[in-house]
Motif scaffolding. Structure first.
Motif, mmCIF file in Angstrom:
data_model
loop_
_atom_site.group_PDB
_atom_site.id
_atom_site.type_symbol
_atom_site.label_atom_id
_atom_site.label_comp_id
_atom_site.label_asym_id
_atom_site.label_seq_id
_atom_site.Cartn_x
_atom_site.Cartn_y
_atom_site.Cartn_z
ATOM 1 N N SER A 7 47.073 36.166 51.287
ATOM 2 C CA SER A 7 48.116 35.872 50.359
ATOM 3 C C SER A 7 47.498 36.178 48.868
ATOM 4 N N ILE A 8 48.384 36.297 47.971
ATOM 5 C CA ILE A 8 47.729 36.321 46.539
ATOM 6 C C ILE A 8 47.308 34.881 46.063
ATOM 7 N N GLU A 9 48.219 33.904 46.506
ATOM 8 C CA GLU A 9 47.664 32.351 46.417
ATOM 9 C C GLU A 9 46.327 32.262 46.936
ATOM 10 N N TRP A 10 45.763 32.749 47.913
ATOM 11 C CA TRP A 10 44.771 32.478 48.768
ATOM 12 C C TRP A 10 43.646 32.994 47.545
ATOM 13 N N PHE A 11 43.719 34.402 47.331
ATOM 14 C CA PHE A 11 42.629 34.883 46.440
ATOM 15 C C PHE A 11 42.639 34.476 45.188
ATOM 16 N N GLN A 12 43.892 33.915 44.605
ATOM 17 C CA GLN A 12 43.903 33.051 43.304
ATOM 18 C C GLN A 12 43.141 31.765 43.392
ATOM 19 N N ALA A 13 42.988 30.985 44.762
ATOM 20 C CA ALA A 13 42.471 29.771 44.675
ATOM 21 C C ALA A 13 40.727 30.367 44.559
ATOM 22 N N LEU A 14 40.457 31.327 45.174
ATOM 23 C CA LEU A 14 39.075 31.971 45.236
ATOM 24 C C LEU A 14 38.750 32.131 43.758
ATOM 25 N N GLN A 15 39.492 32.876 43.062
ATOM 26 C CA GLN A 15 39.313 33.156 41.653
ATOM 27 C C GLN A 15 39.147 31.781 40.714
ATOM 28 N N LYS A 16 40.064 30.800 41.100
ATOM 29 C CA LYS A 16 39.882 29.478 40.489
ATOM 30 C C LYS A 16 38.581 28.792 40.679
ATOM 31 N N ARG A 17 38.005 28.866 41.952
ATOM 32 C CA ARG A 17 36.722 28.351 42.269
ATOM 33 C C ARG A 17 35.613 28.856 41.737
ATOM 34 N N MET A 18 35.709 30.151 41.702
ATOM 35 C CA MET A 18 34.611 31.060 41.119
ATOM 36 C C MET A 18 34.322 30.675 39.620
ATOM 37 N N ASN A 19 35.598 30.597 38.761
ATOM 38 C CA ASN A 19 35.825 30.362 37.326
ATOM 39 C C ASN A 19 35.494 28.980 37.048
ATOM 40 N N GLU A 20 35.626 28.095 37.815
ATOM 41 C CA GLU A 20 34.934 26.644 37.694
ATOM 42 C C GLU A 20 33.491 26.186 38.055
ATOM 43 N N GLN A 21 32.801 27.122 38.242
ATOM 44 C CA GLN A 21 31.438 27.183 38.775
ATOM 45 C C GLN A 21 30.498 28.471 38.088
ATOM 46 N N ARG A 47 47.371 44.909 53.672
ATOM 47 C CA ARG A 47 47.530 44.346 52.390
ATOM 48 C C ARG A 47 46.156 44.505 51.723
ATOM 49 N N TYR A 48 46.331 44.551 50.410
ATOM 50 C CA TYR A 48 45.222 44.931 49.590
ATOM 51 C C TYR A 48 45.310 43.880 48.468
ATOM 52 N N PHE A 49 44.051 43.417 48.212
ATOM 53 C CA PHE A 49 43.833 42.485 47.031
ATOM 54 C C PHE A 49 42.893 42.888 45.991
ATOM 55 N N GLY A 50 43.215 43.142 44.860
ATOM 56 C CA GLY A 50 42.309 43.702 43.727
ATOM 57 C C GLY A 50 41.634 42.469 43.263
ATOM 58 N N ALA A 51 40.560 42.463 42.847
ATOM 59 C CA ALA A 51 39.779 41.563 41.973
ATOM 60 C C ALA A 51 38.963 41.995 40.818
ATOM 61 N N VAL A 52 39.150 41.638 39.680
ATOM 62 C CA VAL A 52 38.257 42.025 38.527
ATOM 63 C C VAL A 52 37.027 41.085 38.199
ATOM 64 N N PHE A 53 35.805 41.330 38.641
ATOM 65 C CA PHE A 53 34.644 40.548 38.238
ATOM 66 C C PHE A 53 34.077 40.725 36.736
ATOM 67 N N VAL A 61 42.870 38.630 39.742
ATOM 68 C CA VAL A 61 43.208 38.987 41.195
ATOM 69 C C VAL A 61 44.677 39.319 41.092
ATOM 70 N N LYS A 62 44.948 40.331 42.009
ATOM 71 C CA LYS A 62 46.522 40.804 42.090
ATOM 72 C C LYS A 62 46.325 41.599 43.581
ATOM 73 N N GLU A 63 47.750 41.247 44.067
ATOM 74 C CA GLU A 63 47.834 42.037 45.422
ATOM 75 C C GLU A 63 48.382 43.454 44.587
ATOM 76 N N LEU A 64 47.941 44.536 45.585
ATOM 77 C CA LEU A 64 48.185 45.931 45.309
ATOM 78 C C LEU A 64 49.012 46.700 46.390
ATOM 79 N N SER A 65 49.850 47.346 45.983
ATOM 80 C CA SER A 65 50.791 47.989 46.786
ATOM 81 C C SER A 65 50.072 49.569 47.004
ATOM 82 N N GLN A 66 50.373 50.125 47.797
ATOM 83 C CA GLN A 66 49.456 51.558 48.130
ATOM 84 C C GLN A 66 49.639 52.389 46.730
#
Length: 150
Positions: A7-21, A47-53, A61-66
């Motif tokens: 889910s996008i919420e799951w990847f946002q949780a990863l994003q938040k963890r990275m940004n806190e460290q 399902r595809y989830f894009g991440a900009v590092f 992070v965002k969910e991407l349609s085709q």
């Protein structure tokens, strides 16, 4: 934090963890990449989830349609079946990080069970050069209370 995978919420949780460290990620070095994490199947659509590092954090992070996937201008796609994602993430949770058999590097060797690909091999190579950062990003999932789709 609790989130359902995928889910996008799951990847946002990863994003938040990275940004806190930031200090942890500074030790790994500067990263500038656009990646896609693809989850295939599980009885539903892929399902595809894009991440900009960007520098030492995950800017987006965002969910991407085709259609959005084609426009995301990604460097690489890290893609695998839902069952393989679940096994990897459960291993990370159990150990606090991926063991040698469940690292991104090991799981993508010979394109099995995960595949890393893209349109430009020079940009795909960024995944391999910056892999330590992406592994830490995934390892941070150990603290997420992950609920898996049935």
């Amino acid at each position: 934090m609790k989130a359902t995978f995928p889910s996008i919420e799951w990847f946002q949780a990863l994003q938040k963890r990275m940004n806190e460290q930031e200090e942890k990620y500074k030790l790994l070095g500067f990263v500038d990449a656009r990646g896609v994490f693809g989850v295939k199947g599980n009885g539903s659509k892929d399902r595809y989830f894009g991440a900009v590092f960007d520098t030492y954090d995950c800017a987006e992070v965002k969910e991407l349609s085709q259609d959005e996937l084609k426009k995301f201008d990604y460097d690489w796609i890290f893609e695998g079946d839902y069952a393989d994602w679940k096994e990897m993430l459960q291993n990370i949770k159990a150990n606090g990080h991926a063991d040698a058999d469940h690292s991104l590097n090991r799981l993508s060797l010979l394109k099995h069970p995960f595949r890393i690909h893209g349109d430009d091999q020079m940009r795909v190579d960024m995944f391999y050069r910056l892999q330590a950062t992406f592994q830490e990003f995934m390892d941070d999932s150990a603290v997420i209370d992950t609920v898996y789709e049935k």
